[in-house]
Design a protein around this motif. Structure first.
Motif, PDB file in Angstrom:
ATOM      1  N   VAL A 110     -30.173 -26.895 -13.114  1.00  0.00           N
ATOM      2  CA  VAL A 110     -28.828 -27.369 -13.452  1.00  0.00           C
ATOM      3  C   VAL A 110     -27.831 -26.214 -13.498  1.00  0.00           C
ATOM      4  N   GLU A 111     -28.181 -25.125 -14.198  1.00  0.00           N
ATOM      5  CA  GLU A 111     -27.246 -23.996 -14.315  1.00  0.00           C
ATOM      6  C   GLU A 111     -26.990 -23.339 -12.971  1.00  0.00           C
ATOM      7  N   GLU A 112     -28.031 -23.235 -12.143  1.00  0.00           N
ATOM      8  CA  GLU A 112     -27.841 -22.608 -10.828  1.00  0.00           C
ATOM      9  C   GLU A 112     -26.991 -23.487  -9.907  1.00  0.00           C
ATOM     10  N   ILE A 113     -27.166 -24.791  -9.988  1.00  0.00           N
ATOM     11  CA  ILE A 113     -26.341 -25.697  -9.183  1.00  0.00           C
ATOM     12  C   ILE A 113     -24.884 -25.626  -9.641  1.00  0.00           C
ATOM     13  N   LYS A 114     -24.669 -25.575 -10.943  1.00  0.00           N
ATOM     14  CA  LYS A 114     -23.301 -25.438 -11.470  1.00  0.00           C
ATOM     15  C   LYS A 114     -22.661 -24.141 -10.978  1.00  0.00           C
ATOM     16  N   SER A 115     -23.444 -23.071 -10.939  1.00  0.00           N
ATOM     17  CA  SER A 115     -22.929 -21.794 -10.441  1.00  0.00           C
ATOM     18  C   SER A 115     -22.520 -21.920  -8.972  1.00  0.00           C
ATOM     19  N   LEU A 116     -23.314 -22.617  -8.181  1.00  0.00           N
ATOM     20  CA  LEU A 116     -22.988 -22.796  -6.760  1.00  0.00           C
ATOM     21  C   LEU A 116     -21.758 -23.677  -6.573  1.00  0.00           C
ATOM     22  N   ILE A 117     -21.597 -24.678  -7.421  1.00  0.00           N
ATOM     23  CA  ILE A 117     -20.393 -25.514  -7.358  1.00  0.00           C
ATOM     24  C   ILE A 117     -19.161 -24.664  -7.630  1.00  0.00           C
ATOM     25  N   ALA A 118     -19.255 -23.754  -8.614  1.00  0.00           N
ATOM     26  CA  ALA A 118     -18.134 -22.855  -8.925  1.00  0.00           C
ATOM     27  C   ALA A 118     -17.850 -21.920  -7.749  1.00  0.00           C
ATOM     28  N   MET A 119     -18.908 -21.412  -7.102  1.00  0.00           N
ATOM     29  CA  MET A 119     -18.728 -20.552  -5.927  1.00  0.00           C
ATOM     30  C   MET A 119     -18.030 -21.316  -4.800  1.00  0.00           C
ATOM     31  N   THR A 120     -18.396 -22.576  -4.631  1.00  0.00           N
ATOM     32  CA  THR A 120     -17.782 -23.407  -3.588  1.00  0.00           C
ATOM     33  C   THR A 120     -16.296 -23.595  -3.857  1.00  0.00           C
ATOM     34  N   ARG A 121     -15.963 -23.899  -5.099  1.00  0.00           N
ATOM     35  CA  ARG A 121     -14.548 -24.088  -5.448  1.00  0.00           C
ATOM     36  C   ARG A 121     -13.741 -22.816  -5.196  1.00  0.00           C
ATOM     37  N   GLU A 122     -14.305 -21.664  -5.572  1.00  0.00           N
ATOM     38  CA  GLU A 122     -13.602 -20.397  -5.367  1.00  0.00           C
ATOM     39  C   GLU A 122     -13.415 -20.119  -3.878  1.00  0.00           C
ATOM     40  N   THR A 123     -14.441 -20.421  -3.093  1.00  0.00           N
ATOM     41  CA  THR A 123     -14.381 -20.142  -1.654  1.00  0.00           C
ATOM     42  C   THR A 123     -13.264 -20.924  -0.977  1.00  0.00           C
ATOM     43  N   PHE A 124     -13.125 -22.186  -1.308  1.00  0.00           N
ATOM     44  CA  PHE A 124     -12.156 -23.002  -0.587  1.00  0.00           C
ATOM     45  C   PHE A 124     -10.729 -22.823  -1.075  1.00  0.00           C
ATOM     46  N   MET A 125     -10.563 -21.992  -2.100  1.00  0.00           N
ATOM     47  CA  MET A 125      -9.205 -21.562  -2.455  1.00  0.00           C
ATOM     48  C   MET A 125      -8.626 -20.676  -1.365  1.00  0.00           C
ATOM     49  N   LEU A 126      -9.487 -20.131  -0.490  1.00  0.00           N
ATOM     50  CA  LEU A 126      -9.008 -19.322   0.630  1.00  0.00           C
ATOM     51  C   LEU A 126      -8.120 -20.130   1.566  1.00  0.00           C
ATOM     52  N   LEU A 127      -8.283 -21.452   1.540  1.00  0.00           N
ATOM     53  CA  LEU A 127      -7.471 -22.315   2.408  1.00  0.00           C
ATOM     54  C   LEU A 127      -6.153 -22.714   1.758  1.00  0.00           C
ATOM     55  N   GLY A 128      -5.906 -22.224   0.557  1.00  0.00           N
ATOM     56  CA  GLY A 128      -4.709 -22.640  -0.170  1.00  0.00           C
ATOM     57  C   GLY A 128      -4.994 -23.893  -0.961  1.00  0.00           C
ATOM     58  N   GLU A 129      -4.045 -24.785  -1.016  1.00  0.00           N
ATOM     59  CA  GLU A 129      -4.228 -26.049  -1.728  1.00  0.00           C
ATOM     60  C   GLU A 129      -5.063 -26.985  -0.856  1.00  0.00           C
ATOM     61  N   SER A 130      -6.323 -27.131  -1.194  1.00  0.00           N
ATOM     62  CA  SER A 130      -7.185 -27.998  -0.394  1.00  0.00           C
ATOM     63  C   SER A 130      -7.993 -28.913  -1.308  1.00  0.00           C
ATOM     64  N   LYS A 131      -8.218 -30.130  -0.858  1.00  0.00           N
ATOM     65  CA  LYS A 131      -8.945 -31.127  -1.636  1.00  0.00           C
ATOM     66  C   LYS A 131     -10.414 -31.126  -1.226  1.00  0.00           C
ATOM     67  N   LEU A 132     -11.294 -31.082  -2.236  1.00  0.00           N
ATOM     68  CA  LEU A 132     -12.728 -31.113  -1.984  1.00  0.00           C
ATOM     69  C   LEU A 132     -13.304 -32.457  -2.401  1.00  0.00           C
ATOM     70  N   ASP A 133     -14.142 -33.029  -1.550  1.00  0.00           N
ATOM     71  CA  ASP A 133     -14.872 -34.257  -1.863  1.00  0.00           C
ATOM     72  C   ASP A 133     -16.360 -33.932  -1.916  1.00  0.00           C
ATOM     73  N   PHE A 134     -17.013 -34.349  -3.007  1.00  0.00           N
ATOM     74  CA  PHE A 134     -18.434 -34.072  -3.197  1.00  0.00           C
ATOM     75  C   PHE A 134     -19.242 -35.351  -2.984  1.00  0.00           C
TER      76      PHE A 134
END
Length: 559
Positions: A275-299
């Motif tokens: 659970v903690e490792e998956i949460k960490s990866l979700i946070a990494m994903t959110r940070e990564t897609f900030m590179l695109l500016g304002e972008s919407k993520l669907d999980f």
């Protein structure tokens, strides 16, 4: 053709479903060899299927269809493509017609505007203008070759992911591109992916395959030493190049090449760490897609369909000798037997699948993610999270993936020593945050229409002297900018300023520095941003501002 379609739509013809036996279907379509082929392939003896009738036209189809042609008034045919029947290059040539329809005229117009904008932003078109990559269908079909400009973008993405990995405890490794086929048989990839692998054999009979995945290589590194429960999690990452054969008609630019680099990661851990490792990866994903500016993520959470266990690799327990074994039972294999005693008294044990799925659900909920659960879409070896990102014009792209795998550890007997000193099977976590560097690069280019943020722009500064008289001072400016680590380019040509700016437009530099008499006398520079706004500043002021923008990897310009 569109004109006729609209006439039919205005006639409001009812579309009626009718059930027919196999024999009736074969008789109805006796003069259409393609329909006959489809009926024989899809309708078993003694059964039937459906046709849809529209006026005097009848077609073999399982449906569903709209109730009448009046639903299809806002229609547009988009393109034509040549194809071979069933994708077989030895079969008949056919023409495929692409089209779309929307409930309202406004929705259709909005879609067509978006499509027109997408054509302008197409990474293949923009990439050619910016001189980013080369596709040579004769020498390397489906294999991208990166120019110096394209390599800059790729290297910047690798550097970003390397930093992100280091901050989150992922250690970088490096694995070869070729392994013996015995490893791919053990991992299970050979059975499932062989047709999409590049395989070869030497004269001594040893078989090899170019890697379609990085995970078995990471496993081989993990196996080099024993691990205690205290050592876990062990997390390896690699910008790993993989190779997968795609048919020529399926290959397309950077979004569907035959080789690509994955920001691949494999975590080896205890089940209680998931659970903690998956949460960490979700946070990494959110940070990564900030590179695109304002972008919407669907999980999306893809889970097992427990009514179709034949699609998955799962544990089975023998009711007679209590042997536990793992298998993927396909329907053609008949009944499973216990490998120890041969008993048919076999029951599936879905506890690991359910626990892994619950871990993914918990991590998503604790991360505050609203997600869609997709039954039956899990990988054959475990449940997974897929992330889709919407770009600047609203298109959605599938990128990141987080996959739980408890079967590959079984295949390779990956274990750790628990607190009681006993060996236990561990769990693997597969992850790719970008998805692949190629796909993310394509998204990045199309999202910004080639006007890339300064930190990743191949040409951060373009220096344009007004005339040859100012080249010497421009050379000094160039030297200072390059010494500060900026990617700067000087146009030493004799063309007019307007022509220089027109010629460089397709290369999409982040900033243009204009140098003329005023700049020479004041020892300053005139900086022009992408909005064509100008500012006269000193070289140190420019370097400080642009360097801060680059360090922050800002999607917007600061000058």
């Amino acid at each position: 053709m569109e004109k006729v379609m609209r006439q039919l739509a205005n006639e409001d013809l009812s579309i009626v479903r009718e059930e027919k036996s196999r024999d009736e279907l074969l008789k109805m379509f006796h003069d259409n060899p393609f329909k006959i082929d489809k009926i024989r392939d899809n309708v078993p003896e003694g059964s039937g299927s459906s046709v849809y009738r529209q006026g005097n036209f009848t077609d073999f189809c399982t449906g569903p269809h709209v109730p009448s042609t009046s639903y299809l008034k806002n229609v547009k045919l988009l393109s034509l493509a040549s194809t071979n029947y069933k994708g077989d290059e030895g079969r008949e040539k056919l023409v495929r017609i692409y089209g779309t329809v929307f409930p309202t005229e406004k929705e259709l117009k909005d879609y067509l505007r978006m499509r027109e904008e997408a054509v302008k932003r197409d990474h293949r078109k923009v990439g050619q203008e910016m001189d980013l990559f080369v596709f040579n269908s004769e020498r390397a079909p489906g294999f991208p070759l990166y120019t110096p400009n394209g390599t800059v973008i790729k290297n910047e993405l690798v550097a970003f992911m390397r930093e992100l990995n280091e901050r989150n405890g992922w250690e970088e490794v490096s694995t070869p591109h070729i392994f013996t086929d015995t490893m791919w048989r053990q991992s299970g990839h050979y059975a499932k992916y062989k047709d999409n692998m590049y395989t070869f054999e030497f004269k001594d009979g040893t078989g090899y395959a170019v890697k379609p995945m990085n995970c078995p290589g990471h496993i081989t590194i993990f196996e080099r030493e024993p691990h205690s429960y205290r050592d876990l999690p062990v997390k390896y990452s690699e910008p790993g190049q993989v190779y997968r054969y795609e048919k020529s008609g399926e290959v397309g630019g950077l979004t569907r090449p035959r080789t690509f680099m994955i920001d691949d990661g494999h975590g080896f851990m205890r089940p209680d760490q998931l659970v903690e490792e998956i949460k960490s990866l979700i946070a990494m994903t959110r940070e990564t897609f900030m590179l695109l500016g304002e972008s919407k993520l669907d999980f999306e959470l893809s889970v097992m369909d427990e009514e179709h266990l034949e699609n998955y690799l799962i544990s089975y327990v023998c009711g007679k000798c209590v042997t536990v074994f793992h298998a993927r039972k396909v329907s053609s294999e008949g009944e499973l037997q216990c490998p120890e005693c041969g008993s048919l008294d076999i029951k599936p044990d879905l506890s690991k699948w359910r626990e892994a799925t619950d871990s993914l659900r918990t991590a998503l909920k604790e991360s505050g993610i609203v997600y869609e659960e997709l039954k039956g879409e899990a990988a054959f070896y475990g449940p997974k999270i897929d992330v889709h990102v919407a770009d600047a014009i609203g298109r959605k792209w599938q990128c990141s993936t987080i996959q739980v795998d408890f079967m590959m550890p079984v295949n390779f007997n990956l274990q750790y020593v628990n607190q009681a000193g006993k060996k236990e099977n561990l769990v693997m976590l597969h992850r790719a945050v970008f998805g692949s560097y190629e796909r993310f690069m394509a998204i990045l280019i199309e999202n910004f229409a080639g006007n890339l943020p300064t930190w990743i722009s191949p040409m951060q500064v373009f220096i344009a002297p007004v005339s040859e008289k100012f080249v010497d001072y421009s050379e000094k400016v160039l030297a200072k900018l390059r010494k500060s680590g900026l990617r700067a380019h000087l146009d030493r040509g004799s063309e007019t300023l307007n022509k220089k700016l027109k010629m460089v437009r397709e290369k999409r530099p982040s900033y243009i520095v204009v140098i003329g008499e005023r700049e020479l006398q004041s020892e300053k520079i005139t900086v022009r941003n992408r909005k064509n706004e100008q500012k006269e500043i000193t070289i140190p002021e420019f370097v400080d501002a642009i360097s801060k923008e680059i360090r922050q990897r800002s999607p917007t310009q600061s000058i």
